[in-house]
Design a protein around this motif. Structure first.
Motif, PDB file in Angstrom:
ATOM      1  N   ALA A   1       0.909  -1.201   0.026  1.00 46.00           N
ATOM      2  CA  ALA A   1       0.112   0.204   0.096  1.00 46.00           C
ATOM      3  C   ALA A   1       0.850   1.367   0.108  1.00 46.00           C
ATOM      4  O   ALA A   1       0.608   2.063  -0.713  1.00 46.00           O
ATOM      5  CB  ALA A   1      -1.106   0.175   1.179  1.00 46.00           C
ATOM      6  N   VAL A   2       1.914   1.237   0.750  1.00 50.29           N
ATOM      7  CA  VAL A   2       2.899   2.365   0.897  1.00 50.29           C
ATOM      8  C   VAL A   2       3.480   2.765  -0.530  1.00 50.29           C
ATOM      9  O   VAL A   2       3.717   4.018  -0.875  1.00 50.29           O
ATOM     10  CB  VAL A   2       3.805   2.073   2.051  1.00 50.29           C
ATOM     11  CG1 VAL A   2       5.091   3.126   1.885  1.00 50.29           C
ATOM     12  CG2 VAL A   2       3.061   2.410   3.434  1.00 50.29           C
ATOM     13  N   VAL A   3       4.000   1.591  -1.197  1.00 46.91           N
ATOM     14  CA  VAL A   3       4.574   1.767  -2.593  1.00 46.91           C
ATOM     15  C   VAL A   3       3.877   2.086  -3.505  1.00 46.91           C
ATOM     16  O   VAL A   3       3.953   2.891  -4.358  1.00 46.91           O
ATOM     17  CB  VAL A   3       5.338   0.349  -2.797  1.00 46.91           C
ATOM     18  CG1 VAL A   3       5.779   0.266  -4.083  1.00 46.91           C
ATOM     19  CG2 VAL A   3       6.528  -0.033  -1.848  1.00 46.91           C
ATOM     20  N   ALA A   4       2.678   1.626  -3.342  1.00 43.52           N
ATOM     21  CA  ALA A   4       1.429   2.214  -4.523  1.00 43.52           C
ATOM     22  C   ALA A   4       0.999   3.264  -4.233  1.00 43.52           C
ATOM     23  O   ALA A   4       1.079   4.157  -5.134  1.00 43.52           O
ATOM     24  CB  ALA A   4       0.161   1.292  -4.258  1.00 43.52           C
ATOM     25  N   GLY A   5       1.058   4.045  -3.069  1.00 40.12           N
ATOM     26  CA  GLY A   5       0.765   5.421  -2.738  1.00 40.12           C
ATOM     27  C   GLY A   5       1.930   6.445  -3.160  1.00 40.12           C
ATOM     28  O   GLY A   5       1.763   7.495  -3.830  1.00 40.12           O
ATOM     29  N   VAL A   6       3.120   5.913  -3.030  1.00 41.96           N
ATOM     30  CA  VAL A   6       4.370   6.586  -3.488  1.00 41.96           C
ATOM     31  C   VAL A   6       4.215   6.779  -5.153  1.00 41.96           C
ATOM     32  O   VAL A   6       4.525   7.893  -5.608  1.00 41.96           O
ATOM     33  CB  VAL A   6       5.546   6.176  -2.935  1.00 41.96           C
ATOM     34  CG1 VAL A   6       6.767   6.800  -3.543  1.00 41.96           C
ATOM     35  CG2 VAL A   6       5.629   6.292  -1.488  1.00 41.96           C
ATOM     36  N   VAL A   7       3.934   5.675  -5.683  1.00 42.98           N
ATOM     37  CA  VAL A   7       3.953   5.469  -7.166  1.00 42.98           C
ATOM     38  C   VAL A   7       2.922   6.587  -7.712  1.00 42.98           C
ATOM     39  O   VAL A   7       3.097   7.156  -8.559  1.00 42.98           O
ATOM     40  CB  VAL A   7       4.097   4.100  -7.708  1.00 42.98           C
ATOM     41  CG1 VAL A   7       3.357   4.192  -9.216  1.00 42.98           C
ATOM     42  CG2 VAL A   7       5.059   3.244  -7.559  1.00 42.98           C
ATOM     43  N   TRP A   8       1.582   6.447  -6.823  1.00 46.02           N
ATOM     44  CA  TRP A   8       0.503   7.146  -7.389  1.00 46.02           C
ATOM     45  C   TRP A   8       0.920   8.769  -7.280  1.00 46.02           C
ATOM     46  O   TRP A   8       0.513   9.596  -8.104  1.00 46.02           O
ATOM     47  CB  TRP A   8      -0.688   6.988  -6.450  1.00 46.02           C
ATOM     48  CG  TRP A   8      -1.676   7.961  -6.486  1.00 46.02           C
ATOM     49  CD1 TRP A   8      -2.217   8.645  -5.963  1.00 46.02           C
ATOM     50  CD2 TRP A   8      -2.678   7.869  -7.599  1.00 46.02           C
ATOM     51  NE1 TRP A   8      -3.512   9.315  -6.149  1.00 46.02           N
ATOM     52  CE2 TRP A   8      -3.782   8.833  -7.510  1.00 46.02           C
ATOM     53  CE3 TRP A   8      -2.840   7.215  -9.156  1.00 46.02           C
ATOM     54  CZ2 TRP A   8      -4.705   9.083  -8.463  1.00 46.02           C
ATOM     55  CZ3 TRP A   8      -3.899   7.435  -9.840  1.00 46.02           C
ATOM     56  CH2 TRP A   8      -4.769   8.365  -9.893  1.00 46.02           C
ATOM     57  N   PHE A   9       1.399   9.111  -6.076  1.00 45.91           N
ATOM     58  CA  PHE A   9       1.710  10.552  -5.920  1.00 45.91           C
ATOM     59  C   PHE A   9       3.000  11.065  -7.021  1.00 45.91           C
ATOM     60  O   PHE A   9       2.792  12.056  -7.370  1.00 45.91           O
ATOM     61  CB  PHE A   9       2.019  10.902  -4.528  1.00 45.91           C
ATOM     62  CG  PHE A   9       1.066  11.075  -3.667  1.00 45.91           C
ATOM     63  CD1 PHE A   9       0.267  12.376  -3.729  1.00 45.91           C
ATOM     64  CD2 PHE A   9       0.698  10.176  -2.599  1.00 45.91           C
ATOM     65  CE1 PHE A   9      -0.707  12.347  -2.874  1.00 45.91           C
ATOM     66  CE2 PHE A   9      -0.235  10.394  -1.712  1.00 45.91           C
ATOM     67  CZ  PHE A   9      -1.097  11.500  -1.962  1.00 45.91           C
ATOM     68  N   ALA A  10       3.799  10.111  -7.144  1.00 46.44           N
ATOM     69  CA  ALA A  10       4.788  10.349  -8.318  1.00 46.44           C
ATOM     70  C   ALA A  10       4.343  10.549  -9.576  1.00 46.44           C
ATOM     71  O   ALA A  10       4.718  11.490 -10.423  1.00 46.44           O
ATOM     72  CB  ALA A  10       5.876   9.323  -8.250  1.00 46.44           C
ATOM     73  N   TRP A  11       3.348   9.968  -9.935  1.00 42.77           N
ATOM     74  CA  TRP A  11       2.732   9.788 -11.303  1.00 42.77           C
ATOM     75  C   TRP A  11       1.779  11.256 -11.456  1.00 42.77           C
ATOM     76  O   TRP A  11       1.978  11.886 -12.286  1.00 42.77           O
ATOM     77  CB  TRP A  11       1.859   8.890 -11.443  1.00 42.77           C
ATOM     78  CG  TRP A  11       0.861   8.823 -12.796  1.00 42.77           C
ATOM     79  CD1 TRP A  11       1.416   8.695 -14.227  1.00 42.77           C
ATOM     80  CD2 TRP A  11      -0.266   9.211 -12.848  1.00 42.77           C
ATOM     81  NE1 TRP A  11       0.338   8.705 -15.007  1.00 42.77           N
ATOM     82  CE2 TRP A  11      -0.662   9.011 -14.379  1.00 42.77           C
ATOM     83  CE3 TRP A  11      -1.306   9.546 -11.982  1.00 42.77           C
ATOM     84  CZ2 TRP A  11      -1.976   9.392 -14.733  1.00 42.77           C
ATOM     85  CZ3 TRP A  11      -2.683   9.706 -12.671  1.00 42.77           C
ATOM     86  CH2 TRP A  11      -2.759   9.824 -13.907  1.00 42.77           C
ATOM     87  N   LEU A  12       1.143  11.645 -10.298  1.00 43.73           N
ATOM     88  CA  LEU A  12       0.219  12.889 -10.082  1.00 43.73           C
ATOM     89  C   LEU A  12       1.274  13.847 -10.663  1.00 43.73           C
ATOM     90  O   LEU A  12       1.064  14.924 -11.060  1.00 43.73           O
ATOM     91  CB  LEU A  12      -0.507  12.827  -9.010  1.00 43.73           C
ATOM     92  CG  LEU A  12      -1.864  12.043  -8.964  1.00 43.73           C
ATOM     93  CD1 LEU A  12      -2.382  12.341  -7.578  1.00 43.73           C
ATOM     94  CD2 LEU A  12      -2.677  12.620 -10.119  1.00 43.73           C
ATOM     95  N   GLY A  13       2.503  14.011  -9.827  1.00 47.89           N
ATOM     96  CA  GLY A  13       3.288  14.949  -9.889  1.00 47.89           C
ATOM     97  C   GLY A  13       3.777  15.206 -11.494  1.00 47.89           C
ATOM     98  O   GLY A  13       3.920  16.298 -11.864  1.00 47.89           O
ATOM     99  N   ARG A  14       4.123  14.116 -11.836  1.00 48.61           N
ATOM    100  CA  ARG A  14       4.538  14.005 -13.407  1.00 48.61           C
ATOM    101  C   ARG A  14       3.440  14.646 -14.051  1.00 48.61           C
ATOM    102  O   ARG A  14       3.693  15.381 -15.296  1.00 48.61           O
ATOM    103  CB  ARG A  14       4.824  12.613 -13.922  1.00 48.61           C
ATOM    104  CG  ARG A  14       5.459  12.618 -15.192  1.00 48.61           C
ATOM    105  CD  ARG A  14       5.877  11.250 -15.700  1.00 48.61           C
ATOM    106  NE  ARG A  14       6.586  11.242 -16.875  1.00 48.61           N
ATOM    107  CZ  ARG A  14       6.649  10.375 -17.642  1.00 48.61           C
ATOM    108  NH1 ARG A  14       6.278   9.029 -17.194  1.00 48.61           N
ATOM    109  NH2 ARG A  14       7.222  10.546 -18.915  1.00 48.61           N
ATOM    110  N   VAL A  15       2.289  14.313 -14.017  1.00 53.25           N
ATOM    111  CA  VAL A  15       1.027  14.738 -14.760  1.00 53.25           C
ATOM    112  C   VAL A  15       1.002  16.338 -14.777  1.00 53.25           C
ATOM    113  O   VAL A  15       0.629  16.916 -15.609  1.00 53.25           O
ATOM    114  CB  VAL A  15      -0.233  14.028 -14.205  1.00 53.25           C
ATOM    115  CG1 VAL A  15      -1.501  14.673 -14.969  1.00 53.25           C
ATOM    116  CG2 VAL A  15      -0.166  12.835 -14.875  1.00 53.25           C
TER     117      VAL A  15
END
Length: 165
Positions: A25-39
């Motif tokens: 869950a933590v790794v998925a959250g970090v990946v999600w926020f990194a993707w949103l930052g890129r977007v």
């Protein structure tokens, strides 16, 4: 004794599974926020016409503006009184506060701010109204639902710095 061992083994196994689920869950959250930052870095700026007025946003709590209705306590921030045009001072001040000036005219300034962790981009605008003697401001996140008050804190800090001069 066997029962106790089996109960301990069960809790040990469940604890390991829970730890793995939490880690995923933590790794998925970090990946999600990194993707949103890129977007947010790839989205075009959501800015107002340079002649004004500064635009307002929707119901999300991820923006503040001095042009919002005063009754809208979530989004309204008071404009700053300015007897003289503060835009030239803002052009000099903003880079020291971590903002990048993107466009500046005699009465209008557009800048961006990026978060340090994930690189979320926020659009920041200022419009000087010489007739009213006011500096209007707007700060809005490009992505996400909430900014956790970052846009309001940013504009308040900028207004404080302007007041020191």
């Amino acid at each position: 004794m066997e029962t106790l061992k089996s109960v301990l083994a069960f809790f040990e196994a469940v604890g390991q599974v829970a730890a793995i689920v939490l880690l995923v869950a933590v790794v998925a959250g970090v990946v999600w926020f990194a993707w949103l930052g890129r977007v947010s870095r790839r989205l075009p700026a959501s800015v107002s016409p340079t002649g004004g007025p500064l635009r307002t946003g929707g119901p999300k709590p991820n923006w503040v503006a001095s042009t919002a209705r005063r009754q809208d306590v979530l989004h309204y921030i008071a404009p700053r009184p300015a007897a003289q045009n503060p835009i030239p001072r803002l052009v000099a001040l903003l880079p020291g506060l971590g903002l990048t000036v993107r466009d500046a005219t005699e009465r209008y300034l557009q800048a961006t701010a990026s978060s340090t962790r994930f690189g979320f981009v926020d659009d920041v605008e200022f419009l000087y109204d010489p007739a009213a003697g006011l500096l209007h401001a707007r700060s809005a996140s490009r992505v996400g639902y909430s900014d956790i008050g970052a846009n309001r804190r940013r504009l308040e800090a900028i207004f404080r710095e302007l007041g020191k001069e």
